[in-house]
Design a protein around this motif. Structure first.
Motif, PDB file in Angstrom:
ATOM      1  N   THR A  99       0.710  -1.181  -0.012  1.00  0.00           N
ATOM      2  CA  THR A  99       0.025  -0.160  -0.142  1.00  0.00           C
ATOM      3  C   THR A  99       0.759   1.347   0.002  1.00  0.00           C
ATOM      4  O   THR A  99       2.158   1.213   0.188  1.00  0.00           O
ATOM      5  N   ALA A 100       0.436   2.375  -0.356  1.00  0.00           N
ATOM      6  CA  ALA A 100       0.993   3.907  -0.028  1.00  0.00           C
ATOM      7  C   ALA A 100       1.535   3.830   1.302  1.00  0.00           C
ATOM      8  O   ALA A 100       0.838   3.493   2.294  1.00  0.00           O
ATOM      9  N   PRO A 101       2.707   4.466   1.227  1.00  0.00           N
ATOM     10  CA  PRO A 101       3.474   4.699   2.754  1.00  0.00           C
ATOM     11  C   PRO A 101       2.507   5.624   3.494  1.00  0.00           C
ATOM     12  O   PRO A 101       2.170   6.597   2.800  1.00  0.00           O
ATOM     13  N   SER A 102       2.607   5.583   4.669  1.00  0.00           N
ATOM     14  CA  SER A 102       2.142   6.600   5.437  1.00  0.00           C
ATOM     15  C   SER A 102       3.106   7.853   5.372  1.00  0.00           C
ATOM     16  O   SER A 102       4.178   7.585   5.718  1.00  0.00           O
ATOM     17  N   VAL A 103       2.596   9.056   5.468  1.00  0.00           N
ATOM     18  CA  VAL A 103       3.518  10.117   5.233  1.00  0.00           C
ATOM     19  C   VAL A 103       3.082  11.040   6.615  1.00  0.00           C
ATOM     20  O   VAL A 103       2.194  11.508   6.705  1.00  0.00           O
ATOM     21  N   MET A 104       4.316  11.492   7.194  1.00  0.00           N
ATOM     22  CA  MET A 104       4.274  12.526   8.388  1.00  0.00           C
ATOM     23  C   MET A 104       4.871  13.863   7.834  1.00  0.00           C
ATOM     24  O   MET A 104       6.168  13.698   7.574  1.00  0.00           O
ATOM     25  N   SER A 105       4.003  14.720   7.738  1.00  0.00           N
ATOM     26  CA  SER A 105       4.444  16.126   6.923  1.00  0.00           C
ATOM     27  C   SER A 105       5.624  16.654   7.881  1.00  0.00           C
ATOM     28  O   SER A 105       5.741  16.446   9.012  1.00  0.00           O
ATOM     29  N   SER A 106       6.277  17.666   7.154  1.00  0.00           N
ATOM     30  CA  SER A 106       7.355  18.404   8.071  1.00  0.00           C
ATOM     31  C   SER A 106       6.809  19.334   9.089  1.00  0.00           C
ATOM     32  O   SER A 106       7.862  19.660   9.818  1.00  0.00           O
ATOM     33  N   ASP A 107       5.576  19.626   9.147  1.00  0.00           N
ATOM     34  CA  ASP A 107       5.184  20.500  10.320  1.00  0.00           C
ATOM     35  C   ASP A 107       4.492  19.732  11.315  1.00  0.00           C
ATOM     36  O   ASP A 107       4.248  20.373  12.326  1.00  0.00           O
ATOM     37  N   LEU A 108       4.846  18.515  11.568  1.00  0.00           N
ATOM     38  CA  LEU A 108       4.320  17.558  12.613  1.00  0.00           C
ATOM     39  C   LEU A 108       5.466  17.254  13.278  1.00  0.00           C
ATOM     40  O   LEU A 108       6.377  16.577  13.118  1.00  0.00           O
ATOM     41  N   THR A 109       5.154  17.356  14.772  1.00  0.00           N
ATOM     42  CA  THR A 109       6.057  16.480  15.663  1.00  0.00           C
ATOM     43  C   THR A 109       5.503  15.666  16.813  1.00  0.00           C
ATOM     44  O   THR A 109       4.572  15.918  17.108  1.00  0.00           O
ATOM     45  N   VAL A 110       6.100  14.231  16.638  1.00  0.00           N
ATOM     46  CA  VAL A 110       5.447  13.197  17.513  1.00  0.00           C
ATOM     47  C   VAL A 110       6.479  12.860  18.426  1.00  0.00           C
ATOM     48  O   VAL A 110       7.873  12.874  18.291  1.00  0.00           O
ATOM     49  N   THR A 111       5.877  13.019  20.056  1.00  0.00           N
ATOM     50  CA  THR A 111       6.593  12.717  20.985  1.00  0.00           C
ATOM     51  C   THR A 111       6.221  11.169  21.564  1.00  0.00           C
ATOM     52  O   THR A 111       4.903  11.201  21.828  1.00  0.00           O
ATOM     53  N   GLY A 112       6.901  10.329  21.190  1.00  0.00           N
ATOM     54  CA  GLY A 112       6.375   8.730  21.560  1.00  0.00           C
ATOM     55  C   GLY A 112       6.768   7.978  20.427  1.00  0.00           C
ATOM     56  O   GLY A 112       7.464   8.204  19.508  1.00  0.00           O
ATOM     57  N   ASN A 113       6.697   6.696  20.623  1.00  0.00           N
ATOM     58  CA  ASN A 113       6.909   5.505  19.674  1.00  0.00           C
ATOM     59  C   ASN A 113       5.987   5.251  18.458  1.00  0.00           C
ATOM     60  O   ASN A 113       4.758   5.409  18.649  1.00  0.00           O
ATOM     61  N   ILE A 114       6.345   4.965  17.317  1.00  0.00           N
ATOM     62  CA  ILE A 114       5.639   4.646  16.274  1.00  0.00           C
ATOM     63  C   ILE A 114       5.778   3.174  16.013  1.00  0.00           C
ATOM     64  O   ILE A 114       7.005   2.902  15.756  1.00  0.00           O
ATOM     65  N   LYS A 115       4.755   2.623  15.627  1.00  0.00           N
ATOM     66  CA  LYS A 115       4.983   1.185  15.263  1.00  0.00           C
ATOM     67  C   LYS A 115       3.947   0.803  14.180  1.00  0.00           C
ATOM     68  O   LYS A 115       2.842   1.159  14.399  1.00  0.00           O
ATOM     69  N   THR A 116       4.352   0.332  13.141  1.00  0.00           N
ATOM     70  CA  THR A 116       3.410  -0.132  11.935  1.00  0.00           C
ATOM     71  C   THR A 116       4.025  -1.282  11.190  1.00  0.00           C
ATOM     72  O   THR A 116       5.405  -1.673  11.262  1.00  0.00           O
ATOM     73  N   GLN A 117       3.080  -2.182  10.585  1.00  0.00           N
ATOM     74  CA  GLN A 117       3.590  -3.106   9.735  1.00  0.00           C
ATOM     75  C   GLN A 117       3.730  -2.794   8.264  1.00  0.00           C
ATOM     76  O   GLN A 117       4.257  -3.409   7.645  1.00  0.00           O
ATOM     77  N   GLY A 118       3.362  -1.507   7.998  1.00  0.00           N
ATOM     78  CA  GLY A 118       3.634  -0.962   6.614  1.00  0.00           C
ATOM     79  C   GLY A 118       4.755  -0.058   6.579  1.00  0.00           C
ATOM     80  O   GLY A 118       5.708  -0.137   7.442  1.00  0.00           O
ATOM     81  N   VAL A 143      13.376   8.285   5.810  1.00  0.00           N
ATOM     82  CA  VAL A 143      13.830   9.528   6.655  1.00  0.00           C
ATOM     83  C   VAL A 143      13.749  10.723   5.622  1.00  0.00           C
ATOM     84  O   VAL A 143      15.158  10.674   5.004  1.00  0.00           O
ATOM     85  N   GLY A 144      12.923  11.677   5.615  1.00  0.00           N
ATOM     86  CA  GLY A 144      13.083  12.626   4.696  1.00  0.00           C
ATOM     87  C   GLY A 144      14.206  13.789   5.124  1.00  0.00           C
ATOM     88  O   GLY A 144      14.634  13.671   6.032  1.00  0.00           O
ATOM     89  N   GLU A 145      14.570  14.511   3.815  1.00  0.00           N
ATOM     90  CA  GLU A 145      15.784  15.392   4.308  1.00  0.00           C
ATOM     91  C   GLU A 145      15.327  16.510   5.242  1.00  0.00           C
ATOM     92  O   GLU A 145      16.234  16.857   5.949  1.00  0.00           O
ATOM     93  N   SER A 146      14.093  16.677   5.532  1.00  0.00           N
ATOM     94  CA  SER A 146      13.669  17.768   6.359  1.00  0.00           C
ATOM     95  C   SER A 146      13.682  17.045   7.894  1.00  0.00           C
ATOM     96  O   SER A 146      13.037  17.906   8.911  1.00  0.00           O
ATOM     97  N   ALA A 147      13.603  15.921   7.972  1.00  0.00           N
ATOM     98  CA  ALA A 147      13.236  14.941   9.242  1.00  0.00           C
ATOM     99  C   ALA A 147      14.319  14.905  10.322  1.00  0.00           C
ATOM    100  O   ALA A 147      15.326  14.910   9.896  1.00  0.00           O
ATOM    101  N   THR A 148      13.793  15.161  11.691  1.00  0.00           N
ATOM    102  CA  THR A 148      15.003  14.626  12.588  1.00  0.00           C
ATOM    103  C   THR A 148      14.198  13.619  13.421  1.00  0.00           C
ATOM    104  O   THR A 148      12.937  13.707  13.882  1.00  0.00           O
TER     105      THR A 148
END
Length: 168
Positions: free
Chosen positions: A44-63, A82-87
């Motif tokens: 399936t298409a990958p999930s995309v987390m945009s550059s203006d989003l910050t997540v504090t916590g763990n991420i787990k996916t089968q995809g 990991v995109g160019e703007s990602a940390t």
């Protein structure tokens, strides 16, 4: 004795009448498909987390997931980009990891690729690795047959200071 067939008979040919066609079907996707454990996993298409989003916590996916923003936590996925703007500050565990941005933490993957824009501060445990010219990397690289195993990765023992005979 022999008779002529219609193929060899001279004269006008008749066109066969077209059979009536069915009305076009709608693409109804509400039907249930039984899930079979032996069925191959569909991509399936990958999930995309945009550059203006910050997540504090763990991420787990089968995809698959593509991170463009900031993650303060561990990530576990099938494929991670990991995109160019990602940390990312945390451990990454995925079958395939492509780093274009910044990672501060351990990277574990069957296939790990650091592109020319990658900045990695941490250890990389891999089965195969590719590091493009221009990538910045500080840490150790260790090849393992199964880097995704859940067991803790053994740390290298610190160097042991020994007395040299000249010091006495």
């Amino acid at each position: 004795m022999f008779s002529k067939t219609r193929v060899t008979e001279p004269g006008p040919r008749t066109q066969p009448t077209p059979e009536p066609t069915e009305a076009p079907r709608s693409f109804d996707t509400t039907y249930d498909v039984p899930a079979s454990p032996a069925a191959p996993r569909t991509r399936t298409a990958p999930s995309v987390m945009s550059s203006d989003l910050t997540v504090t916590g763990n991420i787990k996916t089968q995809g698959d997931i593509q991170i463009e923003g900031t993650v303060e936590g561990d990530i576990r996925a099938h494929q991670l980009i990991v995109g160019e703007s990602a940390t990312i500050r945390g451990e990454i565990v995925a079958e395939e990891v492509v780093v274009n941005g910044r990672v501060i933490g351990r990277v574990r993957g069957l296939k790990v690729r650091l592109t020319a824009t990658a900045r990695v501060e941490g250890d990389i445990i891999h089965k195969t690795i590719a590091i493009e010219s221009g990538a910045h990397f500080e840490g150790s690289v260790q090849r393992q047959e199964d880097p995704l195993a859940n067991g803790p990765t053994p740390k290298l023992a610190p160097p042991v200071a020994t007395k040299s005979p000249e010091a006495e």
